[in-house]
Every structure is written in structure tokens, then in C-alpha cells.
Design a protein around this motif. Structure first.
Motif, short mmCIF file in Angstrom:
data_model
loop_
_atom_site.label_atom_id
_atom_site.label_comp_id
_atom_site.label_asym_id
_atom_site.label_seq_id
_atom_site.Cartn_x
_atom_site.Cartn_y
_atom_site.Cartn_z
N VAL A 179 0.85 -1.20 0.00
CA VAL A 179 0.00 0.00 0.00
C VAL A 179 0.88 1.25 0.00
CG1 VAL A 179 -1.77 1.27 1.26
CG2 VAL A 179 -1.86 -1.21 1.16
N VAL A 189 2.33 1.82 -3.50
CA VAL A 189 1.31 2.30 -4.44
C VAL A 189 1.01 3.77 -4.19
CG1 VAL A 189 -1.13 2.10 -5.06
CG2 VAL A 189 0.24 0.04 -4.79
N MET A 190 0.80 4.11 -2.91
CA MET A 190 0.43 5.48 -2.58
C MET A 190 1.59 6.45 -2.82
SD MET A 190 -2.64 5.36 -1.93
CE MET A 190 -3.89 4.13 -1.61
N LYS A 246 1.74 7.30 -6.32
CA LYS A 246 0.63 8.13 -6.74
C LYS A 246 0.76 9.57 -6.21
CE LYS A 246 -4.40 7.39 -6.91
NZ LYS A 246 -5.47 6.59 -6.29
N TYR A 247 1.27 9.70 -4.99
CA TYR A 247 1.28 11.01 -4.33
C TYR A 247 2.69 11.38 -3.85
CZ TYR A 247 -3.76 10.09 -3.84
OH TYR A 247 -5.07 9.80 -4.06
N PRO A 284 -6.01 9.82 11.88
CA PRO A 284 -7.04 9.46 10.90
C PRO A 284 -8.42 9.83 11.40
CG PRO A 284 -5.51 7.66 11.21
CD PRO A 284 -5.16 8.69 12.25
N ARG A 338 -8.84 15.74 7.41
CA ARG A 338 -9.75 15.68 6.27
C ARG A 338 -9.48 16.82 5.29
NH1 ARG A 338 -15.29 14.19 8.75
NH2 ARG A 338 -14.01 12.61 9.76
N LYS A 380 -4.97 14.81 -0.36
CA LYS A 380 -5.24 13.38 -0.25
C LYS A 380 -4.00 12.56 0.08
CE LYS A 380 -9.34 13.10 -3.15
NZ LYS A 380 -9.88 12.76 -4.46
N ILE A 428 -3.20 12.60 3.69
CA ILE A 428 -4.11 11.74 4.46
C ILE A 428 -3.60 10.30 4.41
CG2 ILE A 428 -6.46 10.88 4.65
CD1 ILE A 428 -7.45 13.41 3.34
N MET A 429 -3.22 9.88 3.19
CA MET A 429 -2.71 8.53 3.03
C MET A 429 -1.42 8.35 3.83
SD MET A 429 -4.67 6.71 1.14
CE MET A 429 -6.00 7.55 1.98
N GLY A 477 -2.14 8.13 7.51
CA GLY A 477 -2.82 6.85 7.75
C GLY A 477 -1.82 5.72 7.80
N LEU A 478 -0.92 5.71 6.81
CA LEU A 478 0.10 4.65 6.77
C LEU A 478 1.04 4.77 7.96
CD1 LEU A 478 0.90 4.52 2.98
CD2 LEU A 478 0.28 2.58 4.41
N LEU A 489 -0.77 3.37 10.99
CA LEU A 489 -1.03 1.94 10.92
C LEU A 489 0.27 1.13 10.98
CD1 LEU A 489 -3.88 0.93 10.84
CD2 LEU A 489 -3.51 0.18 8.50
N LEU A 511 -11.27 3.69 12.05
CA LEU A 511 -10.46 4.90 12.10
C LEU A 511 -10.65 5.80 10.87
CD1 LEU A 511 -7.15 3.10 13.14
CD2 LEU A 511 -8.78 4.23 14.66
N HIS A 512 -11.36 5.31 9.89
CA HIS A 512 -11.55 6.06 8.63
C HIS A 512 -10.20 6.45 8.03
CE1 HIS A 512 -15.74 6.07 9.63
NE2 HIS A 512 -15.43 6.54 10.83
N VAL A 513 -9.33 5.44 7.93
CA VAL A 513 -8.00 5.68 7.37
C VAL A 513 -8.08 6.06 5.89
CG1 VAL A 513 -5.78 4.62 6.88
CG2 VAL A 513 -6.92 4.16 9.03
N PHE A 552 -7.61 4.11 3.04
CA PHE A 552 -6.77 3.48 2.01
C PHE A 552 -7.58 3.05 0.80
CE2 PHE A 552 -3.75 1.88 5.52
CZ PHE A 552 -3.16 3.11 5.58
N LEU A 582 -10.88 10.05 0.20
CA LEU A 582 -9.73 10.42 1.03
C LEU A 582 -8.41 10.16 0.30
CD1 LEU A 582 -10.97 8.97 4.44
CD2 LEU A 582 -11.01 11.35 3.69
N GLY A 583 -8.47 9.74 -0.95
CA GLY A 583 -7.25 9.50 -1.70
C GLY A 583 -6.95 8.04 -1.92
N LEU A 623 -7.34 -1.35 -5.14
CA LEU A 623 -6.20 -1.83 -4.35
C LEU A 623 -6.66 -2.92 -3.39
CD1 LEU A 623 -3.23 -1.47 -3.64
CD2 LEU A 623 -3.89 0.32 -2.04
#
Lengths: 206, 537
Positions: A39, A42-43, A46-47, A124, A130, A134, A137-138, A141-142, A145, B229-231, B233, B238-239, B244
């Protein structure tokens, strides 16, 4: 060894067999994190720009400190194994205890690091998050996690090493039977290894 | 369980008695039986759900349940069948019971871990059941948990995800145990290529369990993180990227198909030589095709996603590899047929099931190629054709493989023999019902009947009714088969140690086997399929 609950099957589990089982388990752990690394890649593809800004937000100093802490703790774990092989249980206990202390230091650093992010409302689901681009945010999040799952492994490793330490104390782990200590140390090295990949991916590549 | 005469030697079933001795058993054979009873219970429950779905479809419109109930039913049917029955299935039951004996060991490498993984399995199974009934919000996202639906719908998805995660963990531990067992516990003289082929298939399976399951584990956790958590992915707002999720899910779940089918292939590979009294044809090709299936099976996941939005190059690539993976499967089919050719074929129930395995698996395999080709897949994607295809593979392959194994090793496990005539009749019902149930779904699928619909256009009336009748026949066969087996556990004729004149190690010890299998670990001096023992002539 005769009184342990392992004795019923002790004729089966030799050290090579036990270690092989542990190595296979470690493979599965790497594949578990592998999903997150996929993930991430990939992200990141992309970003790229947003990941750059996200990484600047992280405190590379705390990250680097924690890297050193974990590397040293891995060293003490490995040294405890040598100590028990040389029949020096007290040294081994002291070394495992230092590993646990260092794990504690790692978690305290993490606590302050997470706390700072929460102060900035960078977690998150928050309002601030928010409104970020984007990719950021990713990224966060990563960040949560991946480091969160890693932190969980630090805790598990800590519990495992505590059990090992108690068993060394009671003599169940000794210079002849040290499979559990060896496997505990292997697990700890995995915790270390994963961090060694997380640190540059999240903190350093900006 | 059994009540032997006082003079009979003790075996694994009666050397200790009482519920506690079963719940704390570390004997691989007892753990195998624990799995067998749990899996059979869940299988019957999910089979009843399947039957109910078919009854719903006997006529157009709402027959016995609402659309929402139907959605929950196919989700529950899928989750139970895939995660609780089929994936652990053969490896956990017959792998546990037979693997150590077949390689000449007293137990698996980690007996306690083996028991532990059983309890992890039961925990996961109970979680799965609980998810169905808690708060009255049964999960309705299917067994594939596709986002965004699974990330947003208000039903017990998290519980179902945790159940699948826990069951995956049990699967990993079993696989790990088997790999180490095979590496470290083979009897003296049993080189890799003197090992019977069922253990070989378990070995290939175990590697898939070990290396693919963690990927779905983390994927399911990510969906949990999406929900709690509304991550984001998998959320484009949210992007994230929903496709995936599908990639990550199928990276595991396609190899999981081989976790299901490889042990079944291993079972029939044991049965064909025994009931032909002839060495297996092409030992090495079978070994290497198992390994090839395990390896190539990793790289074909994209064929589930031709219509999900992938580049034409990716689709070409995945389609090509899908065709490649058909080759080792075909090699095995030729090997099984050649093993029977010129042998003294004895058409007992295990062989009946094994032959129907080839028949059904071949139909499932060929229709798999239709789905593997991009152009034809676009036509039949998400139709009943897909449902028919994977039931031919999973039920016709793994299911019939499981029944074959059950009838093959039954006398070894219980020391009793079931009624052969009764077993043959039950097989007739099963095989007939199976084809009536699933074959019409191929045709309806090509005509455009979508999967997962509780209703249909009147034009499908004929096919749906035939299919429902097939389901009833199948179910009668199932009850007949199981009651035959259950009834004769205590009342069957005493079975000799080697009723089928097999030559692998499990047939050389008493039935039921003693607690530690072998008094003296055997020394192996030759390959596994040499038929020169006196009672074969």
C-alpha cells in the motif's frame, strides 16, 4: 528440565526443529507487513509530492533515537544468548532486562511522538486531516497503521522476553536448553528489522 | 469412543478416555478428529443454508425469504464454507491424522502448537457465528468483503473480518507445523523422493498457507481500520483506491484456492495406486506439478479483476499466467488416468469418489479457462457461470476429495468398516444431484443470470427448478453418506489393518493406530508405491 510441561514431548522438539518453526513464523510476519509496504509503494507512486510534505512533519530526531535504541536492544538480546550458552544466567538476565528497558524507552519516545501528532490533530478521521491533500491523508494513515502495528509487535516481544527472563531465573532456560531464549531473541530481531525499514520509508525519504 | 474387548491392544481412541482427554489431546490423530467433527458440523450448517437459497429460487419472486435475508445467507454460506470448512478442511483433518504416520513419525513437530491452532480455529469459527446473530445485523457483503460496501454498510462486518483473520492465523500455524514436520520428522531412509504424494501435496499447500495468509490478514485489518479509524486506504474521497483492496484480497484468496484443491489432489493420488494395485504413474511430475501450482498460483490473482479496471497489459499478463497454471493440473489428470490404465481396478467407494473428482474437476478446470480468457470473462463475469465453475472446483474437487479421503482412511481411523453398498448408493445420489444442481448454472450464467440475486426473470424458470431439484437430490446423498459413516463407527464390521491392500506406511500399522503410531520407527529402503506384498495377488 524434568518437571516442565514440555517433558512429555521433549523427545520431539530439538533446537533445530524449534528454530525452523520460528523462522517460518517470522516469514509470515514479514508478509503481514508486506501488505502495508505494498500500500505504501502504491500510494507513494501516486502522491510523491504529498508524501514529501508528510515526511517533513515527522520528527526525524526521535525516529533516529528510536532506531539506535532498537539496534542496541537487539545487541543486548543477542548477547544474552551468548551469556546463557556460556552458562552465565545472571549476565543473561541482566542483558534481557536491558533489552526490556530499551523497549520501554522506545515506547516512551513513541508516546511523545504520537502525543504531539494528536496535539496537532493529525490522526485518521480528524477534521484537520480531512482538509489535508489526499496524499498526506494517506501518508499519515500509513504512518499510524505501520508504526502502530510495529508498536504492537514491540509489546508482544516485550511480553515474550519477560517470560524468557523469568524462565532463565527459575533455571528452566539454562546452558543446555535455551531454545525459547533463542527464539525470543529472533523475534526481537524481527521487531528491529521491520523498524529499520519503517524508519527511512517514513522519516528519511522526504 | 470404541469399547474394545479387554484383550485388544490400546489405541489412540481408548488409551485415555473422557472429554478432558480429548480437549487437551496433543495426539495428531485426536486433533484431526476434533477438526473432523467441527468441520462436519459447520459443513452441514452451511449446506442447509445453500439448500435454503436454492429453495428460494425454485420460483421467481420472493418464495421463502426476503432479499436481505438472501444476502445474509449467501454471505454466511460463503464465509463458513470457505474459511471454516474448505480452507482448513483436508489439511487439518486428514493432514493431521495421516501426515505423521505416512512419513513414519510419532507425531507432528509441535504437538502443543497443533492443539493451540485447533483452539484458535474454534475461536474464529465461534466469532464467525456470533457475527451472524449479534444485534441482528448479519454481514451481507459476501465472503469477499469488497469495499466500499464492506467499509460502509451497517452490519457486523468487523466481527466477520476478525473471524476470518483468526481462522487465517490457525491456518498459518497448521501450515508451519506441517512444513517443519516434513523437513525434520521423516523416518530414517525416507528421502524427499521416497515420500508419499499426499504429504508432498500438503507440503506445497503449507507453503501457500504460510506465505499468502498473512497478506489477507493485514488486508482484513485494513478494512477494520477503514471502518473504525476512517484511514481511507480504499476510499477515493480520502485519496484511497478500492481496486487496491481487490488486489490485496486476491493476492491471498487466489492462492487459497490451491490451499483447497492441492490436498484433494494429494488424496486421490494415494487412492488411484491403491485401487489399481499399480505404482503411481509419473511420481516426479506429480511432485513438481504440485510445487508449480503452488508457485504459479501466486501470480494469477488478477484474473478475478478483469472488469474492475486494470490496464490491458495487466489483463494480458494475468490471463497468460492463468493458462500456464492449467498445465500442471492437466499433468496430474493424465497421471491419474495412466495410473489406472492396465491396473487391476477395484471400484470401491474411495475410487468412485476419486474418479468423480477427476470428472468434476476437469469440468471445473475447463470452465476456468473460459473465465481466464479476458474476452469471454467479460461476458460471464459475476454470473451464475462463475458460481457453477467454482462449485465444480471447490465442491466437486475439494469436497469429493474429502469424501474420497473419508471413505479411504475410515477403516484406519476407526478400525471399523462402513457399509459399502450403502456408500455406493449415497455416492450415486451425490454425483447425480451435484450435476443437476450446478450444470444448469453454467447455461443460465451464459444466458445472463447474475450471481447473488434472490430473484430472476421467468426465462430462467426451467434451469432454476432443475437446479433446485438437484440440490435436494444432493442433500439426500449427503445425509445418506454421513449416516452410513456415523452409524458404522461403533457398529461396523471390524476392519483389518490393511483392507485396501495399500502400501504406504499407514496401512502397515494396526487399525486404529496405537497412540504413538509406531513401536519402532520404520527404516525406509524404497519408494512409496511398490506393490509386491503377497496379499495383492
Amino acid at each position: 528440565m524434568s518437571t516442565t510441561e514440555h517433558s512429555e514431548h521433549s523427545e520431539y522438539i530439538d533446537s533445530e526443529t524449534g528454530k525452523m518453526g520460528m523462522w517460518l513464523f517470522l516469514f509470515t510476519e514479514i508478509f503481514l507487513f508486506g501488505g502495508l509496504f505494498i500500500v505504501y509503494s502504491v500510494m507513494r507512486a501516486k502522491y510523491g509530492e504529498d508524501f514529501h510534505h508528510g515526511a517533513l512533519e515527522l520528527n526525524a530526531f526521535i525516529g533516529a533515537t528510536n532506531t539506535v535504541v532498537l539496534l542496541v536492544s537487539s545487541m543486548t538480546a543477542a548477547m544474552s544468548l551468548t551469556a546463557i550458552q556460556k552458562n552465565q544466567p545472571k549476565v543473561a538476565i541482566a542483558l534481557i532486562f536491558s533489552t526490556l528497558l530499551l523497549a520501554g524507552v522506545f515506547m516512551i519516545n513513541k508516546y511523545f511522538e504520537y502525543g504531539h501528532k494528536f496535539d496537532l490533530h493529525l490522526y485518521p478521521g480528524s477534521e484537520v486531516m480531512r482538509n489535508l491533500p489526499k496524499g498526506e491523508i494517506m501518508f499519515f494513515g500509513l504512518y499510524f497503521l505501520m508504526t502502530g502495528l510495529h508498536l504492537f509487535h514491540v509489546v508482544v516481544g516485550g511480553v515474550l522476553l519477560t517470560i524468557v527472563m523469568l524462565r532463565v531465573k527459575s533455571g528452566k532456560i539454562n546452558s543446555e536448553h535455551f531454545l525459547l531464549l533463542e527464539n525470543g531473541a529472533l523475534y526481537w530481531h524481527l521487531v528491529d528489522l521491520i523498524w529499520i525499514f519503517l524508519f527511512p520509508l517514513l522519516y528519511l525519504i522526504t | 469412543m470404541n469399547n474394545p474387548s479387554p484383550t485388544a491392544p490400546l489405541n489412540y481412541l481408548n488409551h485415555k478416555t473422557g472429554l478432558w482427554s480429548w480437549m487437551t489431546a496433543t495426539d495428531h490423530k485426536r486433533i484431526g478428529l476434533l477438526y473432523l467433527y467441527s468441520i462436519t458440523t459447520f459443513f452441514l450448517a452451511a449446506a442447509v443454508l445453500g439448500l435454503l437459497m436454492k429453495i428460494e429460487k425454485v420460483a421467481p419472486g420472493e418464495t421463502i425469504m426476503t432479499a436481505q435475508t438472501y444476502n445474509a445467507m449467501f454471505s454466511l454460506h460463503g464465509i463458513i464454507m470457505i474459511f471454516i470448512v474448505v480452507i482448513p478442511g483436508l489439511a487439518a483433518v486428514f493432514g493431521n491424522i495421516c501426515l505423521p504416520i505416512m512419513i513414519g513419525a510419532k507425531d507432528v513437530a509441535f504437538p502443543k502448537l497443533n492443539l493451540f491452532s485447533y483452539y484458535v480455529y474454534i475461536t474464529g469459527a465461534i466469532l464467525g457465528l456470533y457475527s451472524q446473530f449479534a444485534n441482528g445485523h448479519s454481514p451481507d457483503a459476501g465472503w469477499t468483503f469488497y469495499v466500499p460496501y464492506s467499509a460502509e454498510v451497517n452490519s457486523n462486518i468487523i466481527l466477520a473480518l476478525m473471524a476470518a483473520f483468526t481462522l487465517g492465523f490457525a491456518s498459518i500455524l497448521t501450515g508451519l507445523n506441517f512444513i517443519v514436520t516434513i523437513h525434520r520428522m521423516r523416518a530414517p531412509g525416507m528421502t524427499w523422493f521416497r515420500m508419499p504424494l499426499f504429504p508432498w501435496s500438503l507440503y506445497a499447500t503449507a507453503w501457500i498457507q504460510l506465505l499468502a495468509t498473512p497478506v489477507v490478514g493485514i488486508t482484513l485489518l485494513m478494512v477494520v481500520a477503514e471502518r473504525t479509524l476512517h484511514v481511507g486506504f480504499f476510499d477515493p474521497k480520502l485519496g484511497g483506491d478500492p481496486v487496491l483492496y481487490q488486489h490485496l484480497f486476491w493476492i491471498y484468496s487466489h492462492p487459497a484456492v490451491y490451499v483447497m484443491i492441492l490436498p484433494a489432489m494429494g488424496v486421490v493420488t494415494e487412492i488411484f495406486p491403491t485401487f489399481s494395485q499399480k505404482p503411481v504413474f509419473g511420481y516426479l511430475p506429480i511432485v513438481f506439478s504440485s510445487l508449480a501450482i503452488a508457485l504459479v498460483g501466486y501470480f494469477v490473482w488478477g484474473h478475478h479483476m478483469y472488469t474492475s479496471g486494470m490496464s490491458i497489459e495487466s489483463r494480458w499478463f494475468f490471463s497468460f499466467l492463468t493458462f500456464i497454471v492449467a498445465i500442471p493440473s492437466a499433468i496430474k489428470v493424465f497421471n491419474w488416468l495412466s495410473t489406472m490404465y492396465g491396473g487391476s481396478v477395484d471400484l470401491k467407494p474411495p475410487l468412485l469418489y476419486a474418479i468423480s473428482f477427476i470428472f468434476l474437476f476437469t469440468i471445473g478446470g475447463f470452465t476456468g479457462l473460459i473465465l481466464g480468457a479476458v474476452a469471454t470473462d467479460v461476458q460471464v463475469h459475476n454470473t451464475d457461470f462463475v458460481v457453477a465453475h467454482f462449485h465444480y472446483i471447490i465442491f466437486g474437487g475439494m469436497g469429493f476429495g474429502f469424501f474420497a479421503a473419508m471413505h479411504y482412511w475410515y477403516p484406519k481411523i476407526y478400525g471399523r468398516m462402513y457399509n459399502i453398498r450403502w456408500a455406493n448408493i449415497a455416492w450415486g445420489f451425490l454425483f447425480t444431484g451435484f450435476n443437476f444442481l450446478y450444470f444448469p448454472m453454467f447455461i443460465m450464467g451464459i444466458q445472463g443470470m447474475p450471481r447473488r440475486y434472490y430473484d430472476y426473470d421467468p426465462q430462467f424458470q426451467m434451469g432454476q427448478t432443475i437446479s433446485t431439484i438437484g440440490a435436494v437430490i444432493l442433500f439426500i446423498g449427503l445425509i445418506g453418506m454421513i449416516s452410513n459413516l456415523v452409524y458404522h463407527v461403533r457398529r461396523g464390521a471390524i476392519a483389518p489393518a490393511n483392507p485396501w491392500h495399500g502400501v504406504t506406511l499407514e496401512w502397515q500399522i494396526p487399525s486404529p493406530p496405537p497412540h504413538e503410531n509406531f513401536d519402532d520407527i520404520p527404516v525406509i529402503t524404497r519408494g512409496p508405491y511398490v506393490f509386491d506384498n503377497p496379499h495383492t495377488k
